[in-house]
Design an enzyme around this catalytic site. Sequence first.
Site, PDB file in Angstrom:
ATOM      1  N   LYS A  10       0.603  -1.748  -0.046  1.00 54.76           N
ATOM      2  CA  LYS A  10      -0.179   0.176  -0.085  1.00 54.76           C
ATOM      3  C   LYS A  10       0.808   1.125  -0.312  1.00 54.76           C
ATOM      4  O   LYS A  10       2.038   1.071   0.027  1.00 54.76           O
ATOM      5  CB  LYS A  10      -1.235  -0.106   0.904  1.00 54.76           C
ATOM      6  CG  LYS A  10      -2.024  -1.243   1.407  1.00 54.76           C
ATOM      7  CD  LYS A  10      -2.661  -1.208   2.449  1.00 54.76           C
ATOM      8  CE  LYS A  10      -3.772  -2.480   2.611  1.00 54.76           C
ATOM      9  NZ  LYS A  10      -4.320  -2.411   3.691  1.00 54.76           N
ATOM     10  N   TYR A  50     -11.766  -3.094  -2.959  1.00 54.74           N
ATOM     11  CA  TYR A  50     -12.648  -2.827  -1.834  1.00 54.74           C
ATOM     12  C   TYR A  50     -13.783  -2.481  -2.299  1.00 54.74           C
ATOM     13  O   TYR A  50     -15.052  -1.449  -2.543  1.00 54.74           O
ATOM     14  CB  TYR A  50     -11.931  -1.830  -0.906  1.00 54.74           C
ATOM     15  CG  TYR A  50     -10.726  -1.647  -0.179  1.00 54.74           C
ATOM     16  CD1 TYR A  50     -10.585  -2.425   0.370  1.00 54.74           C
ATOM     17  CD2 TYR A  50      -9.224  -0.948  -1.495  1.00 54.74           C
ATOM     18  CE1 TYR A  50      -9.022  -2.758   0.806  1.00 54.74           C
ATOM     19  CE2 TYR A  50      -8.348  -1.139  -0.855  1.00 54.74           C
ATOM     20  CZ  TYR A  50      -8.123  -1.958   0.642  1.00 54.74           C
ATOM     21  OH  TYR A  50      -6.646  -1.838   1.385  1.00 54.74           O
ATOM     22  N   ASN A 151      -1.556  -0.419   7.578  1.00 54.86           N
ATOM     23  CA  ASN A 151      -0.595  -1.712   7.666  1.00 54.86           C
ATOM     24  C   ASN A 151       0.489  -1.657   6.748  1.00 54.86           C
ATOM     25  O   ASN A 151       0.412  -2.929   6.415  1.00 54.86           O
ATOM     26  CB  ASN A 151      -1.754  -2.749   8.514  1.00 54.86           C
ATOM     27  CG  ASN A 151      -2.968  -2.722   7.507  1.00 54.86           C
ATOM     28  OD1 ASN A 151      -2.489  -2.482   6.015  1.00 54.86           O
ATOM     29  ND2 ASN A 151      -3.793  -3.266   7.840  1.00 54.86           N
ATOM     30  N   HIS A 154      -1.624  -5.023   2.406  1.00 57.42           N
ATOM     31  CA  HIS A 154      -2.965  -6.174   1.441  1.00 57.42           C
ATOM     32  C   HIS A 154      -2.642  -7.600   0.523  1.00 57.42           C
ATOM     33  O   HIS A 154      -1.650  -7.715   0.297  1.00 57.42           O
ATOM     34  CB  HIS A 154      -4.119  -5.737   0.662  1.00 57.42           C
ATOM     35  CG  HIS A 154      -5.096  -6.377   0.168  1.00 57.42           C
ATOM     36  ND1 HIS A 154      -5.764  -6.860   1.217  1.00 57.42           N
ATOM     37  CD2 HIS A 154      -5.251  -7.647  -0.928  1.00 57.42           C
ATOM     38  CE1 HIS A 154      -6.580  -8.046   0.552  1.00 57.42           C
ATOM     39  NE2 HIS A 154      -6.250  -8.072  -0.876  1.00 57.42           N
ATOM     40  N   GLU A 165      -9.394 -11.022  -7.089  1.00 58.32           N
ATOM     41  CA  GLU A 165      -8.171  -9.483  -6.959  1.00 58.32           C
ATOM     42  C   GLU A 165      -7.462  -9.379  -7.184  1.00 58.32           C
ATOM     43  O   GLU A 165      -7.155  -8.618  -8.177  1.00 58.32           O
ATOM     44  CB  GLU A 165      -7.747  -9.642  -5.704  1.00 58.32           C
ATOM     45  CG  GLU A 165      -8.697  -9.099  -4.049  1.00 58.32           C
ATOM     46  CD  GLU A 165      -8.443  -9.661  -2.665  1.00 58.32           C
ATOM     47  OE1 GLU A 165      -7.200  -9.806  -2.676  1.00 58.32           O
ATOM     48  OE2 GLU A 165      -9.206  -9.051  -2.323  1.00 58.32           O
TER      49      GLU A 165
END
Length: 190
Positions: A10, A50, A151, A154, A165
């Site tokens: 990310k 998402y 974080n 993913h 995905e």
Amino acid sequence: MIERTLVLLKPDAVQRALVGEIVSRFERTGFKVVALKLCYASKETAGQHYADDQAWLKSVGEKTKKSYEAKGISVKDDALTIGNRIRQQLMDFISMSPIVAVVLEGHDVIGKVRIMCGDTAPNKSAPGTIRGDFAFDSYGLADTSGRPIQNLIHASDSVESAKREIAIWFKESEIHPYQRVDEALLYRKM
Ligand SMILES: Nc1ncnc2c1ncn2[C@@H]1O[C@H](COP(=O)(O)OP(=O)(O)OP(=O)(O)O)[C@@H](O)[C@H]1O
Ligand SMILES: [Mg+2]
């Protein structure tokens, strides 16, 4: 079972120059990089990733509520409302600067990569995990700052999500199956 999983580094991972460090952990484990690119996520792609999926939105909201309740704080919003708010934040966050998308292949790669990532909230992720070693963000800090938890990574959570995905981020022609020299050892049969 030989599986494939989607990993996204990310914006926080790219901005903090942790791309090599994170990818090398997966390589060291024995997993094979079969696709890798630096790219900008469009709002559309971010929205597909998402997904506007009730079950996922609720689970994100539930996890958030639990983390607050564990601290004795009651949350008035329902799980779906929280999930929708976080989805919007995630879509904005993931498209704000470049990310690195990776497809990894290997035996039981989906579950192992999730273990290597650590808990969603880095303040609870074990040392030795990617989130535990390189981040300290928490539900509380993220929520009071009105942004998603930073974080770093993913990773797909099931065979079905990996399939969905990978198709969002990569064309078939961008995925490159090949034989690596150490596979003879990693998958050795006596
Ligand atoms: N309460 C929250 N506040 C801010 N951000 C959140 C919150 N809950 C979840 N997030 C963000 O949404 C992402 C997706 O949540 P999910 O519950 O699917 O966690 P995950 O599966 O560990 O993470 P990911 O899907 O990114 O691998 C999290 O990685 C985090 O960045
Ligand atoms: Mg998730």
